[in-house]
Scaffold this motif. Structure first.
Motif, short mmCIF file in Angstrom:
data_model
loop_
_atom_site.label_atom_id
_atom_site.label_comp_id
_atom_site.label_asym_id
_atom_site.label_seq_id
_atom_site.Cartn_x
_atom_site.Cartn_y
_atom_site.Cartn_z
N MET A 1 40.64 -59.88 22.75
CA MET A 1 40.89 -60.87 21.58
C MET A 1 42.16 -60.46 20.73
O MET A 1 42.94 -59.26 20.86
CB MET A 1 39.64 -60.43 20.11
CG MET A 1 40.02 -62.04 19.51
SD MET A 1 38.31 -61.99 17.72
CE MET A 1 36.94 -61.30 18.93
N THR A 2 43.27 -61.58 21.57
CA THR A 2 44.05 -61.61 19.82
C THR A 2 44.11 -62.10 19.11
O THR A 2 43.67 -63.44 18.99
CB THR A 2 45.05 -62.50 21.48
OG1 THR A 2 45.29 -63.48 21.19
CG2 THR A 2 45.21 -61.66 23.12
N GLU A 3 45.56 -62.36 18.55
CA GLU A 3 45.67 -62.66 16.74
C GLU A 3 45.69 -64.69 17.80
O GLU A 3 45.66 -65.16 16.31
CB GLU A 3 46.95 -62.90 16.21
CG GLU A 3 48.16 -62.78 17.17
CD GLU A 3 49.28 -62.19 16.98
OE1 GLU A 3 49.92 -62.92 15.83
OE2 GLU A 3 49.89 -60.66 17.11
N LEU A 9 39.99 -62.41 14.49
CA LEU A 9 40.27 -60.85 14.84
C LEU A 9 39.35 -60.19 13.77
O LEU A 9 39.68 -60.79 12.09
CB LEU A 9 41.49 -60.44 14.92
CG LEU A 9 41.75 -59.00 15.56
CD1 LEU A 9 41.68 -58.40 16.97
CD2 LEU A 9 42.91 -59.11 15.14
N VAL A 39 42.08 -63.64 10.60
CA VAL A 39 41.55 -62.87 10.40
C VAL A 39 40.35 -63.25 9.45
O VAL A 39 40.42 -64.15 8.46
CB VAL A 39 42.06 -61.54 9.58
CG1 VAL A 39 43.71 -61.15 10.98
CG2 VAL A 39 43.07 -61.70 8.79
N ASP A 89 36.02 -55.64 15.56
CA ASP A 89 38.07 -55.78 16.29
C ASP A 89 37.93 -54.22 16.55
O ASP A 89 38.64 -53.39 17.16
CB ASP A 89 38.34 -56.15 16.81
CG ASP A 89 37.72 -57.55 16.77
OD1 ASP A 89 37.00 -58.11 18.20
OD2 ASP A 89 37.75 -58.68 16.53
N LYS A 308 47.52 -53.98 16.94
CA LYS A 308 48.08 -53.97 17.93
C LYS A 308 48.16 -53.63 18.78
O LYS A 308 47.65 -53.62 19.51
CB LYS A 308 49.86 -54.85 17.83
CG LYS A 308 49.57 -56.37 17.37
CD LYS A 308 50.40 -56.82 17.29
CE LYS A 308 50.93 -58.19 16.28
NZ LYS A 308 52.24 -59.11 16.24
N LEU A 311 44.24 -51.97 19.67
CA LEU A 311 43.52 -53.03 20.43
C LEU A 311 44.71 -53.32 22.02
O LEU A 311 44.25 -53.89 22.99
CB LEU A 311 43.73 -54.35 20.52
CG LEU A 311 43.13 -54.63 19.31
CD1 LEU A 311 43.45 -56.13 18.33
CD2 LEU A 311 41.55 -55.38 19.65
#
Length: 350
Positions: A1-3, A9, A39, A89, A308, A311
């Motif tokens: 998953m990314t921002e 997130l 988020v 996450d 970051k 992840l």
């Protein structure tokens, strides 16, 4: 998953006790919301009166978790339950005393889908107050002399070696400057009763207090360093106001520490500059400090960068920060209904 994902997130954060000696949690959350945008914040609280649990603009949902003394199995079982609901996450622990358990279960958390970015037990032990003096000698870092004692009677001999004034420190938190044997014994009994033994007795260094928040990548490199000079200090020694400063020697101390330890994650160096300009590392806190939002305000958002890295996303080292940024902490009476307190107390979530 990314921002940039349409799904938020989901990040778990401890340390929600925004009191006169605040935990880092609320400041970490503020930095995450600013730096990552979309988020969902899951508060993880040990007590029902941790203020962050009731700040619903910052914390989306709060759950009780067991005290560290309950052991790792109780922690894993509780987090497994929370994870089935929230699908976190990333998880960011923010208390010294809880880190040992979270590091121990980090592999199990990863199997649940929860990423962390934490130091190893070896790194944690190396910078411990009990071992800091030996650590300084090993890596040629300036650290005050210190002795670990288990009995109040040991203070007499220690005072002969270190001389008054001395600093008496608790195993995990708190410190008192003492000027005679009576004060030293009083501090010993208070700190040993609260935090256990040994109690650390440290050489007193007179000078200017400086704190450095930094982020290590686990490979010996420091990705972010922001030094702050305290402008106002509470009676508990906590910074209530501070200003970012420029000093290459402070940056180098942080780099030297990271290179020596290969530190993984956030940390804070408590430094004293004596009257001759010599820098002493008084303490190393193995997590973000309560003033960590100042790093984001100065242009180096350390909590967002840590997420970051947790992840597996690349993070380039920060090169600049804004000098002269001041934080001033203040008290604010947050009003809520007793039903919220009852729900968190009775059902362990809010």
């Amino acid at each position: 998953m990314t921002e940039t994902s349409t799904q938020p997130l989901v990040i778990g954060v401890t340390g929600l006790n925004a009191i006169d000696s605040p935990g880092p949690g609320v400041a970490v959350i503020r930095a995450l919301r600013e730096g990552l945008g979309n988020v969902r914040i899951i508060g993880l609280a040990y007590e029902s009166l941790e203020p962050g649990a009731y700040l619903h603009d910052w914390v989306d949902k709060t759950y009780h978790i067991p005290y560290p003394s309950a052991g790792v199995q109780a922690l894993v079982e509780r987090l497994e339950h929370i994870q089935t609901i929230e699908h976190m996450d990333v998880l960011i622990p923010n208390f010294d005393a809880e880190l040992y358990n979270f590091i121990k279960v980090s592999a199990q958390l990863r199997l649940m889908g929860i990423h962390t970015f934490l130091p190893s037990h070896e790194q944690l032990d190396a910078r411990d107050k009990l071992n800091l003096s030996a650590f300084g000698k090993k890596y040629n870092l300036h650290v005050p002399q210190s002795k670990n004692i288990h009995h109040a009677n040991d203070l007499i001999k220690v005072a002969e070696e270190l001389n008054y004034p001395m600093v008496v420190k608790g195993r995990f938190y708190e410190a008192q400057v003492v000027y005679n044997i009576d004060q030293a014994k009083k501090a010993f009994y208070h700190l040993s009763a609260r935090w256990g033994t040994p109690v650390i007795v440290q050489e007193f260094v007179k000078g200017t207090e400086i704190n450095v928040a930094a982020l290590g990548n686990g490979q010996g490199n420091t990705l972010s360093i922001v030094p702050m000079r305290k402008l106002y200090i509470t009676d508990k020694g906590k910074a209530w106001a501070g200003i970012t400063i420029q000093d290459d020697s402070l940056l180098q101390v942080a780099r030297d520490f990271t290179q020596a330890t290969h530190w993984r994650g956030g940390f804070e160096l408590e430094i004293m500059r004596d009257n001759n300009g010599k820098l002493f590392i008084m303490e190393v806190n193995p997590r973000f400090p309560a003033w960590i939002y100042l790093t984001a305000a100065a242009g180096q958002n350390q909590p967002a960068a840590l997420v970051k890295m947790a992840l597996g996303q690349p993070v380039e080292p920060f090169t600049d920060y804004k000098v002269g940024k001041i934080f001033i902490r203040y008290a604010w009476d947050h009003v809520t209904d007793v039903s919220e307190f009852q729900q968190l107390s009775a059902f362990g979530e809010l």
